[in-house]
Design an enzyme around this catalytic site. Sequence first.
Site: not given
Ligand code: NAD
Ligand code: DAU
Length: 348
Positions: A131-133, A155, A159
């Site tokens: 992730t970019d985080e 988190y 990562k």
């Molecule tokens: P998500 O939470 O929707 O899905 C995560 C999945 O992983 C779920 O299906 C869960 O059951 C499974 N899981 C968790 N722990 C496990 C374990 N120990 N063994 C097997 N399965 C397990 O997440 P997402 O948003 O689809 O993100 C997927 C990946 O991409 C993550 O690694 C996250 O860090 C990364 N990512 C997410 C975002 C975003 O904005 N959502 C952005 C950048 C990177």
């Molecule tokens: O940047 C990549 C990441 O993006 C992924 O690695 C993470 O898995 C994914 O959850 C996401 O993280 P963020 O923390 O950026 O996403 P989130 O949707 O939780 O929040 C986006 C922005 O919105 C952040 O500035 C916090 C704000 N927010 C979020 C929630 C849930 C609010 O203001 N209110 C809220 O209730």
Amino acid sequence: MRILVTGAAGFIGATFVHRRLAAGDDHIIVVDKLTYAGNPANLTGLADDPATRERYRFIEADIADEPLMKELASECDAIVNFAAESHVDRSILEPTAFLHTGVMGVYSLLEAARSEHEKRGGAFRLLQVSTDEVYGPVSEGLSVESDRIRPTSPYSAAKAAGEHLVAASHETHGLDTIITRGANTYGPNQYPEKLIPLFITNALDDESLPMYGDGMQRRDWLFVADHADGIGVALDRGEAGAAYNIPGDGVERPNRAVTEAILEHLDKPWSLVRIVPDRPGHDRRYALDGSRLRGLGWEPRVTFEDGIALTVDWYAAHREWWEPIKSGDWHDYYQQQYAWRLEQSTDA
Ligand code: NAD
Ligand code: DAU
């Protein structure tokens, strides 16, 4: 390619699996623990469709189950690891599962990859979806892959730990590894704890939208199909040992602008928005340079305007997908995260 895809009952992994199976002749084994975020409905159709059923298998398991991961890896050419606890707010409330999956889980997959690498003299790739985080907040400019990583939340620290293990396996054992660092991703089938699906589904039910702090935190939003395709390009054409940023459409937006776009599309009033106490350690801005992945031929295709319209319409049309999620355990989480915040909220 025969690919072990972990965490693919989640949001981005499921999109990746659907797109890979539709586009080519890959064989895919999905492993998912089905945590609260894992949803078999995201993989609907694949086990029955004549076009995919011979090339797809689902196994409910934990990636930290090393003997099983070794057995499954021996049937594949690559692992793509999506499995993670993915929500920052939950990592602040209770980080243990983030460390289990992000450290021991990643280590177990690396051991499975190492065993295949040794048996085959290479020719086994592991792609870690990161992730970019991990870069932490960037006040100006764009993060490039060689920047130091400075995670700020449990988190992103988990990562980053996973990334360090992957990089160490490449250096020490010569494993063929790739890391991708994707931007904030949105689209259909995203668990409604994240900003965009939470605000869409709350607005559909005329409930408050809890905006943290001043709402001026900036993100570069990436549509889920573009993220999945970026991972696919890195898997197919990436250089062993490299990391690849996957940015959004290049237009940074503060959370207020994202919220306005959602409300406008739903024709709902701004008065639903409530300013609530901020997330601790809230990263102000992320922004990625995507030149390295562009060099492999990838481009994001979906603008935020098109992607948000499509996403809002999808949630409006798929209450049967998200209403069951927003019940049961969801209420405990929502109470813990938001009840006290909403009590202290002010007009936006
Ligand atoms: P998500 O939470 O929707 O899905 C995560 C999945 O992983 C779920 O299906 C869960 O059951 C499974 N899981 C968790 N722990 C496990 C374990 N120990 N063994 C097997 N399965 C397990 O997440 P997402 O948003 O689809 O993100 C997927 C990946 O991409 C993550 O690694 C996250 O860090 C990364 N990512 C997410 C975002 C975003 O904005 N959502 C952005 C950048 C990177
Ligand atoms: O940047 C990549 C990441 O993006 C992924 O690695 C993470 O898995 C994914 O959850 C996401 O993280 P963020 O923390 O950026 O996403 P989130 O949707 O939780 O929040 C986006 C922005 O919105 C952040 O500035 C916090 C704000 N927010 C979020 C929630 C849930 C609010 O203001 N209110 C809220 O209730």
